[in-house]
Enzyme design. Sequence first.
Site, short mmCIF file in Angstrom:
data_model
loop_
_atom_site.label_atom_id
_atom_site.label_comp_id
_atom_site.label_asym_id
_atom_site.label_seq_id
_atom_site.Cartn_x
_atom_site.Cartn_y
_atom_site.Cartn_z
N SER B 328 0.80 -1.22 0.00
CA SER B 328 0.00 0.00 0.00
C SER B 328 0.84 1.27 0.00
O SER B 328 0.33 2.35 -0.30
CB SER B 328 -0.91 0.02 1.22
OG SER B 328 -1.77 -1.08 1.15
N HIS B 371 -15.85 0.86 1.82
CA HIS B 371 -15.68 2.14 2.47
C HIS B 371 -16.74 3.14 2.07
O HIS B 371 -16.70 4.30 2.48
CB HIS B 371 -14.30 2.74 2.16
CG HIS B 371 -13.16 1.94 2.73
ND1 HIS B 371 -12.47 0.98 2.00
CD2 HIS B 371 -12.60 1.94 3.97
CE1 HIS B 371 -11.53 0.43 2.75
NE2 HIS B 371 -11.59 0.98 3.97
N CYS B 384 -7.77 2.17 1.11
CA CYS B 384 -8.84 1.51 0.36
C CYS B 384 -8.31 0.99 -0.96
O CYS B 384 -7.70 1.71 -1.74
CB CYS B 384 -9.99 2.50 0.10
SG CYS B 384 -11.25 1.83 -0.99
#
Lengths: 364, 614
Positions: B328, B371, B384
């Site tokens: 990420s 989300h 996300c």
Amino acid sequence: MWLFNERSDRSTLVHLLALGLISLLAVASATHSEHSTFWGGASGRQFIYLVVGVVVYMIVQRVDYHDWAELSVLFYAAGLILLALLPFVARPISGARSWLEIGPLRLQPSEPMKAVVALVVAAVLSQKKGTLSLGRLMQLGALVGVPMLLILMQPDMGTAITFVPLFLATAWLAGIRPRVLVSLALIAALAAPIGWFVVLKPYQKERILTVFDPGRDPSGSGYQVIQSRIAVGSGGVAGKGLFRGSQSRLDFLPARETDFIMAVIAEENGLVGVLVVLGLYLSLMLRAIQTATIAQDRLGVYLAAGVASLWTGQILINLGMVTGVLPTIGVPLPIVSSGGSAIVATFFAFGLVASVRRGRFVNA
Amino acid sequence: MKIDYRKLKPYRDYQRARMLGSRLLVLRILFIAGFLLYGSIFWYLQIVKGPEYSLLAEENRLHRRIEQPVRGIIRDWMGEILVTNRPAFSVFIDRERADDPREQVSRLADFLEEDAASLEEQYEKRRKQPRFVPLRLMPDVALATASRIEAHRPELPAIDVDVEAKRYYPFGAAAAHVIGYIAEASEAEIHSRDELLPGDQVGRVGVEMSFDSQLRGAHGRVLEEVNARGRPLRVVRRDQPAREGQTLRVTLDARMQAVLHEAFDGRAGAAVFLDPRTGALRALYSGPSYDPNLFAGRLSPDTWKALSEDPLRPLQNRALAGTYSPGSTFKVIMAVAALQEGFLKPGEKIFCGGTAVFYGQKRHCHRRWGHGKIGLAEALERSCNIFFYTLGQRMGIETIEKWSRRFGLGSTTGVGLGSELAGLVPSNEWKMRTHGEPWYPGETISVAIGQGPLHITPIQMAVEAAVIANGGYRVHPYILDRQSRIRPPEDLGIRPEVLAPIAKAMVSVVHGAGGTARRARVPGYTLAGKTGTAQVVSLDAAENPGDHAIFIGYGPAEAPELAWAVVVEHGGHGGESAAPIVAKVMKSYLERRHELPSDHVVRIANGAGHVALQ
């Protein structure tokens, strides 16, 4: 001075003293170190030997050589007994039983024996005239051969071999026939392989081979030859200066105050110094030959020529070692090399020659 | 029978006399010839061959001795010593001073209560050397041993204690990979580098290797006169005095290294901390580490074997040569690219329903129920996936590749501390070249969240964080201020309005209520960061050792002084294992902030050109 008067041979003494002076400088240089002094070391001893030598010379030349010839057999016998005793009484020094030690004195009987053999050979040869018969040649061979053999057994190959020129020269003067000489040469040539395989020790063979190729064992037997040649060659024309030879001062040169003293002279004084020494020797020897030509009788001829031949042979063999054209066999340079017995013996021998020269005045 | 030689005297045989005369003439000629022969031999040796033999005599006499230079020491930016030379006491025997060297050896063993056999073995091993060369009996003994020998000096006249210089690394394993170590030069190195001589030590990795020529100094060359046994007698000429190596002041912070080492606590991974304004490296750590002091002495084959065959490969510098999926943390680059290139409008929100289909493949967000409608800041903070899958779909691999490369991925940073890997930024061209088939758009979706064939090194991650920290400049990491090859930071042309929301979101990652890196917090300071988890694919799920934890960031957020990347192998989520390490390091740094050199940055800023400060 009755001992040394106008009939005495001044020139020979001057030659010997000049060589003695060169010897003092060369030995001092060869043995020089921070801790040594001129008088305290080998050079101081050399000075004493030279003084003794001069005294011996003066006495010997003053006595009629015929008297010396009469004493020769006695000397010869005494010399043989000493040489024969050596194996039993002498302590081996660097592998050879060559020295008699009497208190602080160290005497090498083989050195005076050179002069004694020259004397006895002259005496014996002078007793008969006519050409040299085979019987007398054998007699001559025995006279020279017995002490030579005894010396060879010490073992001292170098000193032993110096008797060969004496034998050849006196045989030649006694009238040996050329064809006998050729036969002797042939016998020697035939005997050479036997000598190579039977008599010579491995280290001696190695030294002979080293002459032809010093590089074959540069750290072993070739080392001396290589280092000596470097010392000689690096001297150039004028040398590096007295006490400045790096080869000798830094211990590269072995036996530099004795057998290799000429390398020290060559390194520090160059070709100039070498030629001075060679000139002195040649002049000394030619004067001895000249003495032979003017000698009153055959005894004088044989004595002067015999001494000249023996000593010339010794010089030439020594120079051969130093320049590496002959094997290293441990022959010192007369007078110049450090060593008392040899110096005194040399002065004795040339005192005999001077006596021969002096003798021409007696019945003139 | 007594012969009167006088009676033999007066006979004159003229025939014989003539014969004698000619025979004497032959002798005379032979004598002259003999001396002439030697005269010419001496002439040949001394005149013709003279120059040749003079050279040989000089070769005999002179010996060139090499004086070893003292290697330069290395300090950190605060002046703390990272590497120095320590005196090592070694015990020698000088056989020239001993009548019976063996007796001295056994007496020494008695005094030291040492095993006599091992000392004798050392003696026997070295006995063949020239007599004037002192033999080393015991290398590197303790001071107590040395003083004990000194106390027994009268009984041990031939035993010496000598001091030799040995490399010493006071921080040991804490700075092993970045500082490096030294080892004896190989034959190939001696061949290729003129200044090296057999037996010389050269830097192997790290600073010791990169700046070896500065640290090394120069050999002294002394011409000595030696005697036939090789004993030096005097110095003839000092051709060149030994030149001491330079003292190097590197940009590293020794304390941060120490804190990192402690925080990693033997775990595998890597950490890079650098000044985002300049690129100066403050800390570079790779775990597990090793003690470089082991290499300073004689490395035992067992130790070497243990180090080189360790499955965790402690000798590898993971900060430069460990390639990881960024996970990420890559979303930071995605966000910059998307805003800068207009693939995402400012303030635009994307719906995350927990799952979505991209190119016919169903993809999940890590939050199963999604989300909802989510903006960039929130998407970064909560990491996300659907949001970034969508961005990836919009941008395509070309744009991702272009921006990855602008951030420095896919190429080495050139920091020059040992072997560095470039990592991999995938592209259509790469796929064609390696797999022989075109890039499928579906593959872009994995890359969008830092997975797939994307591989980057920790130092590249730190550079990535620095770009956000310094307002869009790509820095080129360096470790030595006076290094001529420092490249100034490069302006990537990122608009401030692109960076602002991303930076804000990265602060939230640490300080927000739902932030993933809450454990990186340092009281009193604001930090910014992004966590990541690099999936470790294992064929056998049961044996999966766990994902790699990654945390990149910078701080203090309002005026960043440090940017970092921390990777903990199999550390799980970045927030759990990597963030606490950052907290410890940043705390150690920020507590000392007032005493840190301030002119440092300014000087570099002037020297290196433009540096942007937020």
